[in-house]
Design a protein around this motif. Sequence first.
Motif, PDB file in Angstrom:
ATOM      1  N   ILE A  21      13.148 -14.944  47.240  1.00  0.00           N
ATOM      2  CA  ILE A  21      14.576 -14.623  47.333  1.00  0.00           C
ATOM      3  C   ILE A  21      14.780 -13.165  46.961  1.00  0.00           C
ATOM      4  O   ILE A  21      15.486 -12.422  47.638  1.00  0.00           O
ATOM      5  CB  ILE A  21      15.402 -15.532  46.395  1.00  0.00           C
ATOM      6  N   SER A  22      14.097 -12.738  45.883  1.00  0.00           N
ATOM      7  CA  SER A  22      14.421 -11.401  45.388  1.00  0.00           C
ATOM      8  C   SER A  22      13.922 -10.316  46.330  1.00  0.00           C
ATOM      9  O   SER A  22      14.535  -9.264  46.411  1.00  0.00           O
ATOM     10  CB  SER A  22      13.926 -11.199  43.965  1.00  0.00           C
ATOM     11  N   PHE A  23      12.823 -10.524  47.082  1.00  0.00           N
ATOM     12  CA  PHE A  23      12.482  -9.438  48.002  1.00  0.00           C
ATOM     13  C   PHE A  23      13.207  -9.564  49.347  1.00  0.00           C
ATOM     14  O   PHE A  23      13.194  -8.631  50.152  1.00  0.00           O
ATOM     15  CB  PHE A  23      10.959  -9.240  48.165  1.00  0.00           C
ATOM     16  N   CYS A  24      13.852 -10.715  49.596  1.00  0.00           N
ATOM     17  CA  CYS A  24      14.592 -10.869  50.858  1.00  0.00           C
ATOM     18  C   CYS A  24      16.017 -10.305  50.772  1.00  0.00           C
ATOM     19  O   CYS A  24      16.543  -9.811  51.765  1.00  0.00           O
ATOM     20  CB  CYS A  24      14.661 -12.338  51.252  1.00  0.00           C
ATOM     21  N   VAL A  25      16.643 -10.418  49.594  1.00  0.00           N
ATOM     22  CA  VAL A  25      18.052 -10.023  49.466  1.00  0.00           C
ATOM     23  C   VAL A  25      18.337  -8.608  49.973  1.00  0.00           C
ATOM     24  O   VAL A  25      19.280  -8.407  50.744  1.00  0.00           O
ATOM     25  CB  VAL A  25      18.549 -10.210  48.013  1.00  0.00           C
ATOM     26  N   THR A  35      11.469 -14.231  58.390  1.00  0.00           N
ATOM     27  CA  THR A  35      10.204 -13.645  58.839  1.00  0.00           C
ATOM     28  C   THR A  35       9.429 -13.046  57.676  1.00  0.00           C
ATOM     29  O   THR A  35       8.228 -13.262  57.543  1.00  0.00           O
ATOM     30  CB  THR A  35      10.474 -12.518  59.854  1.00  0.00           C
ATOM     31  N   MET A  36      10.143 -12.282  56.834  1.00  0.00           N
ATOM     32  CA  MET A  36       9.477 -11.632  55.707  1.00  0.00           C
ATOM     33  C   MET A  36       8.831 -12.677  54.805  1.00  0.00           C
ATOM     34  O   MET A  36       7.715 -12.504  54.342  1.00  0.00           O
ATOM     35  CB  MET A  36      10.481 -10.844  54.863  1.00  0.00           C
ATOM     36  N   SER A  37       9.571 -13.767  54.567  1.00  0.00           N
ATOM     37  CA  SER A  37       9.067 -14.784  53.658  1.00  0.00           C
ATOM     38  C   SER A  37       7.851 -15.494  54.244  1.00  0.00           C
ATOM     39  O   SER A  37       6.851 -15.699  53.562  1.00  0.00           O
ATOM     40  CB  SER A  37      10.171 -15.791  53.342  1.00  0.00           C
ATOM     41  N   ILE A  38       7.925 -15.858  55.525  1.00  0.00           N
ATOM     42  CA  ILE A  38       6.828 -16.610  56.131  1.00  0.00           C
ATOM     43  C   ILE A  38       5.567 -15.752  56.197  1.00  0.00           C
ATOM     44  O   ILE A  38       4.457 -16.239  56.019  1.00  0.00           O
ATOM     45  CB  ILE A  38       7.239 -17.114  57.539  1.00  0.00           C
ATOM     46  N   ILE A  43       9.700 -22.817  51.564  1.00  0.00           N
ATOM     47  CA  ILE A  43      10.034 -21.591  50.829  1.00  0.00           C
ATOM     48  C   ILE A  43      10.760 -20.625  51.762  1.00  0.00           C
ATOM     49  O   ILE A  43      11.781 -20.033  51.392  1.00  0.00           O
ATOM     50  CB  ILE A  43       8.764 -20.915  50.268  1.00  0.00           C
ATOM     51  N   GLY A  44      10.241 -20.474  52.979  1.00  0.00           N
ATOM     52  CA  GLY A  44      10.856 -19.543  53.925  1.00  0.00           C
ATOM     53  C   GLY A  44      12.302 -19.911  54.192  1.00  0.00           C
ATOM     54  O   GLY A  44      13.198 -19.055  54.143  1.00  0.00           O
ATOM     55  N   PHE A  45      12.539 -21.197  54.441  1.00  0.00           N
ATOM     56  CA  PHE A  45      13.895 -21.629  54.778  1.00  0.00           C
ATOM     57  C   PHE A  45      14.837 -21.491  53.583  1.00  0.00           C
ATOM     58  O   PHE A  45      15.919 -20.905  53.686  1.00  0.00           O
ATOM     59  CB  PHE A  45      13.860 -23.075  55.278  1.00  0.00           C
ATOM     60  N   LEU A  46      14.396 -22.010  52.422  1.00  0.00           N
ATOM     61  CA  LEU A  46      15.244 -21.922  51.223  1.00  0.00           C
ATOM     62  C   LEU A  46      15.510 -20.470  50.837  1.00  0.00           C
ATOM     63  O   LEU A  46      16.657 -20.087  50.572  1.00  0.00           O
ATOM     64  CB  LEU A  46      14.571 -22.643  50.046  1.00  0.00           C
ATOM     65  N   ALA A  47      14.448 -19.661  50.838  1.00  0.00           N
ATOM     66  CA  ALA A  47      14.615 -18.255  50.451  1.00  0.00           C
ATOM     67  C   ALA A  47      15.564 -17.561  51.416  1.00  0.00           C
ATOM     68  O   ALA A  47      16.422 -16.778  51.000  1.00  0.00           O
ATOM     69  CB  ALA A  47      13.263 -17.546  50.424  1.00  0.00           C
TER      70      ALA A  47
END
Lengths: 322, 267
Positions: B134-138, B192-195, B64-68
């Motif tokens: 994805i949506s909180f990383c963009v 980082t945020m995703s992980i 998820i981290g990588f894809l996002a």
Amino acid sequence: MKRKGLMVLPFALWAIIFILVPLGLIAWYGITVEEPVAYTEITLEDGTPAFRLEDGTVQTQEPWQKKAVISFQNFKRMVEPTYLRLLIRSLKIALLTTLICLILGYPVALILTGKDFKHPTLWLMLIILPMWMNFLLRTYSWMSILENSGILNSWITALRNAVPAIDQWFTARGVGNKIIFLYNENAVILGMVYNYLSFMIMPIYTVIEKIDKSLLEAAADLGASPSKSFIRVTLPYSLPGVLEGITMVFVPAVTTFVISQLMGGGKVPLIGDIIQNQFGKSSDWHFGSSLSLLVMVVVLAFMGGLQQIDKDEEPQKEVRIF
Amino acid sequence: MKKLRKVYIGLIMAFLYAPIVLLILYSFNDSKSRANWGGFTLRWYKELFSDAQIISALGTTLSIGFLAAVISTILGTFGAIALYQMKRGPRQVMLSVVNLPMLNSEVVTGVSLMLLFAIAQIQMGYVTLLLAHISFCVPYVVLSVMPKLRQLEPNLAEAAQDLGATPRQGFFKVILPDIMPGVFSGFLMALTMSIDDFVVSFFTTGSGVSNLSITIYTMAKRGISPKINALSSLIFAAVFILLVGLNLRDLKKTGGSKNIEKVKIPY
């Protein structure tokens, strides 16, 4: 022009679907409640009892359908003593956490920007590094330090057994064999300060680091004592960093539900816990959304207030050094 | 005074690292309980790799981290370019919309996305988790690419086209290399945020899909397995060596410059 449209479109679409629509849904759920659909009992031609719903459909089962009705009932519910107390407690804990982070964090930023440390950036990195370990685990680790059979208590016991005077001191103050550290408001505050301290240090460090060193030299040349030049130069110039730090600590602190559950053991529920509950066990999405709306308003009001401070201070720091 | 200042930093460091040191110690503790020390062991490190639940959670977190990160970097970079080309008025509107998730607390973001998926009747699981991440990383990618675009020489892309480059070539050969540092730091931030995310994941996952944070949260109620401690110690050690190594190398090169921009911290 055509290419421009191609670039904007997917992005605008994303922003609408994943930012605006979800927030709109919260607003909609927040101002509505579910009510059973109105119906009338009728008898069909073959004699079986049936129900005619208000939209005209006819069914033989007892109506289970619900409809959303605009109502501010949930906002009234929030000011009930049970929830009001929780809200006040959340605000109190978040404000205390922010204050403690500021008191602990500001000196760290100040010292690291000074001359004491040869590699301040390395130290700064060491301060941020703990964030790479999952915050749940770090909080959990605090629990094993503080719990009744934890490390801190076993050290205190060992100390009391070794030095009778200390034991007497404790006994005189009515402290039992174990000191209860966990599962109260202080434990929750400790957990928050631990998790959010670096959020305070980082922006303050960045701002102090950027202050023109010649200003401080000028202050010293003109006879200002170090404490005076701190109050007149460093402090006003670092204000934007302080305000950013306050935001970065306050916003997560006022809404967290994990730290309160772990360190508070469920005895110190906060507004975040209630929201989580509404979308889980109690499954009242409408009330949960109303509470989310409230949280958004609190956060926005808080940040609006902070910006006001920033504006008020702006002209002063331009010229007035003494 | 100087000593006092150093002691203070020392105390803060002790406060920050106490639970981490303890956690690493527990990962070598030959006893399931955290109350007593049962001797040194590497058992948890061995058992870690045969624990299907933990390995699958780790897999979810990483994939998820990588894809996002990849998808949000692409979306965010193009978004930033689109914003950059817009007129001032609409750009301000779009920028405030993009900034909304960063002003909001995580709980509100998580809950709002959960409502979205529920209304759209998308089965909660891997896909919703990925979409949420994805949506909180963009926004973070947009935020780190925008400053680089502002520094861009506006005539360069035109010059490239005057010299015969197609718009596509102009983008890949002129614009992209210039904004690459911003794109890269946006990617790292997203990763980082995703992980590290727990709250948004908690609200947007379902049907047995869980990442490390959710697994740890579930475990925390009935006791965390020392295997998780072992895994976290490994991750922490890897990051520690990487970051300290990078920074030490830089310090040697620059002779210990105090410039914060030079530190390699993906925040």
